[in-house]
Scaffold this motif. Structure first.
Motif, PDB file in Angstrom:
ATOM      1  N   HIS A 107      27.564  34.054  30.136  1.00  0.00           N
ATOM      2  CA  HIS A 107      28.473  35.047  29.554  1.00  0.00           C
ATOM      3  C   HIS A 107      29.883  34.452  29.596  1.00  0.00           C
ATOM      4  N   PRO A 108      30.172  33.490  28.736  1.00  0.00           N
ATOM      5  CA  PRO A 108      31.388  32.692  28.894  1.00  0.00           C
ATOM      6  C   PRO A 108      32.682  33.416  28.515  1.00  0.00           C
ATOM      7  N   VAL A 109      33.761  32.954  29.125  1.00  0.00           N
ATOM      8  CA  VAL A 109      35.121  33.290  28.728  1.00  0.00           C
ATOM      9  C   VAL A 109      35.808  31.959  28.414  1.00  0.00           C
ATOM     10  N   PRO A 110      36.941  31.983  27.723  1.00  0.00           N
ATOM     11  CA  PRO A 110      37.550  30.706  27.327  1.00  0.00           C
ATOM     12  C   PRO A 110      37.982  29.811  28.472  1.00  0.00           C
ATOM     13  N   ARG A 111      38.471  30.415  29.575  1.00  0.00           N
ATOM     14  CA  ARG A 111      39.013  29.563  30.631  1.00  0.00           C
ATOM     15  C   ARG A 111      38.709  30.136  32.009  1.00  0.00           C
ATOM     16  N   LEU A 112      38.419  29.239  32.957  1.00  0.00           N
ATOM     17  CA  LEU A 112      38.145  29.613  34.348  1.00  0.00           C
ATOM     18  C   LEU A 112      38.950  28.724  35.279  1.00  0.00           C
TER      19      LEU A 112
ATOM     20  N   HIS B 254      49.181  31.145  37.495  1.00  0.00           N
ATOM     21  CA  HIS B 254      48.835  31.352  36.085  1.00  0.00           C
ATOM     22  C   HIS B 254      49.275  32.712  35.540  1.00  0.00           C
ATOM     23  N   ALA B 255      49.989  33.507  36.355  1.00  0.00           N
ATOM     24  CA  ALA B 255      50.457  34.832  35.931  1.00  0.00           C
ATOM     25  C   ALA B 255      49.302  35.673  35.374  1.00  0.00           C
ATOM     26  N   LEU B 256      48.215  35.737  36.152  1.00  0.00           N
ATOM     27  CA  LEU B 256      47.013  36.441  35.706  1.00  0.00           C
ATOM     28  C   LEU B 256      47.065  37.908  36.120  1.00  0.00           C
TER      29      LEU B 256
ATOM     30  N   LEU C  19      38.469  37.416  39.931  1.00  0.00           N
ATOM     31  CA  LEU C  19      37.089  37.670  40.333  1.00  0.00           C
ATOM     32  C   LEU C  19      36.933  37.297  41.803  1.00  0.00           C
ATOM     33  N   ASP C  20      36.510  38.239  42.614  1.00  0.00           N
ATOM     34  CA  ASP C  20      36.434  38.027  44.065  1.00  0.00           C
ATOM     35  C   ASP C  20      35.226  37.153  44.392  1.00  0.00           C
ATOM     36  N   MET C  21      35.350  35.857  44.103  1.00  0.00           N
ATOM     37  CA  MET C  21      34.224  34.930  44.231  1.00  0.00           C
ATOM     38  C   MET C  21      33.744  34.806  45.671  1.00  0.00           C
TER      39      MET C  21
ATOM     40  N   VAL D 298      40.043  33.790  33.442  1.00  0.00           N
ATOM     41  CA  VAL D 298      39.688  34.443  34.697  1.00  0.00           C
ATOM     42  C   VAL D 298      39.755  33.420  35.823  1.00  0.00           C
ATOM     43  N   ALA D 299      39.800  33.933  37.056  1.00  0.00           N
ATOM     44  CA  ALA D 299      39.863  33.042  38.213  1.00  0.00           C
ATOM     45  C   ALA D 299      38.923  33.530  39.304  1.00  0.00           C
ATOM     46  N   GLY D 300      38.252  32.587  39.941  1.00  0.00           N
ATOM     47  CA  GLY D 300      37.415  32.881  41.102  1.00  0.00           C
ATOM     48  C   GLY D 300      37.962  32.133  42.298  1.00  0.00           C
ATOM     49  N   CYS D 301      38.260  32.856  43.369  1.00  0.00           N
ATOM     50  CA  CYS D 301      38.877  32.240  44.540  1.00  0.00           C
ATOM     51  C   CYS D 301      38.071  32.567  45.788  1.00  0.00           C
ATOM     52  N   THR D 302      38.236  31.725  46.801  1.00  0.00           N
ATOM     53  CA  THR D 302      37.428  31.874  48.015  1.00  0.00           C
ATOM     54  C   THR D 302      37.992  32.888  48.993  1.00  0.00           C
ATOM     55  N   GLY D 303      39.251  33.263  48.842  1.00  0.00           N
ATOM     56  CA  GLY D 303      39.846  34.216  49.777  1.00  0.00           C
ATOM     57  C   GLY D 303      41.163  34.747  49.258  1.00  0.00           C
ATOM     58  N   ALA D 304      41.778  35.613  50.049  1.00  0.00           N
ATOM     59  CA  ALA D 304      42.983  36.312  49.615  1.00  0.00           C
ATOM     60  C   ALA D 304      44.161  35.369  49.408  1.00  0.00           C
ATOM     61  N   THR D 305      44.307  34.371  50.289  1.00  0.00           N
ATOM     62  CA  THR D 305      45.446  33.460  50.169  1.00  0.00           C
ATOM     63  C   THR D 305      45.370  32.642  48.889  1.00  0.00           C
TER      64      THR D 305
END
Length: 347
Positions: free
Chosen positions: A247-252, A223-225, A231-233, A207-214
């Motif tokens: 609540h872990p996932v393998p990769r962030l 990462h071809a996710l 995740l709209d961090m 999963v990925a958490g990013c600060t904005g749309a760009t």
């Protein structure tokens, strides 16, 4: 000299509260023959708001009541939306249905099961309580079909997390207290948590958490996710990672622009400009460049320091992420993006 005080922000009412008020007014007419122009309900914490009836339609076998949602001073996409409850007698018990503009659950991991209308547990409990109370009052059997309709819901839902969460066809009927508190962080963080829940339920490994749309577009392409992995961090790095720690996932992957990622690198967990700032003196000290202390923005500091600063930011941000997560179960990496969406540094 007198200084005027900023007036307090006005709170509003959730879609769940509006739906509950509509259900109560509909039952009063269906069972009691009383058509109301306004209706009062009691919320879970005891508040008793009054709602004006904005829509009424009655035909053989059912009654529709609509309430216009007032979100107060919260920038809620559903502010001004009409929330309609259609009430009809059921063959037994209380049943909830998704009308036009209300979504249906298609993915596991949410509080409501797959195939169910996107009406969350507390709003269901609130509406069920109205049925139970008024059935006793009017001497009726508590057997009701409740269909929630939000005429603008399908369009509004595209501005929410629903498509990513696998809620198709419209909005969710939400609320735990019935109250919308202006500019509350709680709703955003709750959405992040639900996104993590869905990703875990689907077995999403990354999963990925990013600060904005760009930054989100850049990280997703890198990462071809899939959409459900994004995740709209926003500013809530701490809120995302603390929940993932439990609540872990393998990769962030954590990605963002140079400004917010610099704050993360300097130990911030909330990246909003009102709650954290770049420490330019600290940046100057760690980079060994005294001129950075006079910078006005992280972008300006980057223009003076270049790749060295971007590399330090991504490495320090990674250390802070690992500190917040407090687990070795999650492989975490960081990406720093420029305004055009190009990667400045990654680790």
């Amino acid at each position: 000299m007198e200084h005027s005080k900023t007036p307090p922000l006005r709170r509003g009412w959730t879609t769940g509260a509006c739906a509950t008020a509509a259900v109560r007014a509909g039952l009063c007419e269906l069972w009691g023959g009383t058509r109301l122009s306004q209706v009062q309900i009691t919320l879970p914490k005891g508040e008793q708001p009054i709602f004006q009836i904005a829509h009424h339609e009655a035909k053989d076998g059912w009654i529709e009541i609509g309430i216009t949602k007032d979100a107060g001073d919260d920038p809620d996409v559903t502010h001004g939306a009409l929330i309609i409850a259609r009430i009809a007698t059921s063959s037994g018990g209380v049943h909830f249905h998704a009308g036009a503009g209300v979504g249906t659950i298609t993915k596991a991991g949410l509080p409501i099961g797959v195939g169910e209308p996107a009406i969350n547990p507390v709003p269901r409990q609130m509406m069920q309580a109205q049925v139970d109370e008024l059935a006793v009052f009017y001497g009726q059997s508590p057997d009701v079909d409740i269909t929630i309709i939000i005429p603008s819901g399908a369009e509004l839902a595209m501005k929410t997390w629903n498509p990513r969460l696998g809620i198709v066809g419209g909005l969710s009927v939400l609320g735990t207290t019935g109250i919308v508190r202006p500019f509350s962080c709680a709703a955003w963080i709750a959405s992040i948590h639900r996104g993590i829940d869905v990703a875990r339920a689907e077995g999403t490994p990354h999963v990925a958490g990013c600060t904005g749309a760009t930054s989100e577009r850049a990280v997703q392409a890198l990462h071809a996710l899939p959409e459900t992995a994004m995740l709209d961090m926003g500013d809530f790095a701490g809120g995302l990672m603390k929940y993932l720690g439990r609540h872990p996932v393998p990769r962030l992957t954590v990605g963002g622009g140079i400004g917010k990622m610099t704050k993360l690198a300097q130990g911030a967990r909330d990246l909003h400009s009102d709650r954290s700032q770049v420490d330019f003196q600290q940046l100057a000290d760690v980079m060994g460049q005294p001129n950075l202390a006079a910078a006005n923005t992280a972008l300006q500091a980057y223009s003076l320091s270049g790749t060295d600063m971007a590399n330090w930011v991504v490495e320090a941000a990674l250390r802070n992420c690992q500190s917040i997560l407090k687990t070795n179960e999650i492989a975490v990496d960081c990406v720093v993006i420029d305004r055009a969406g190009l990667i400045l540094a990654q680790i």
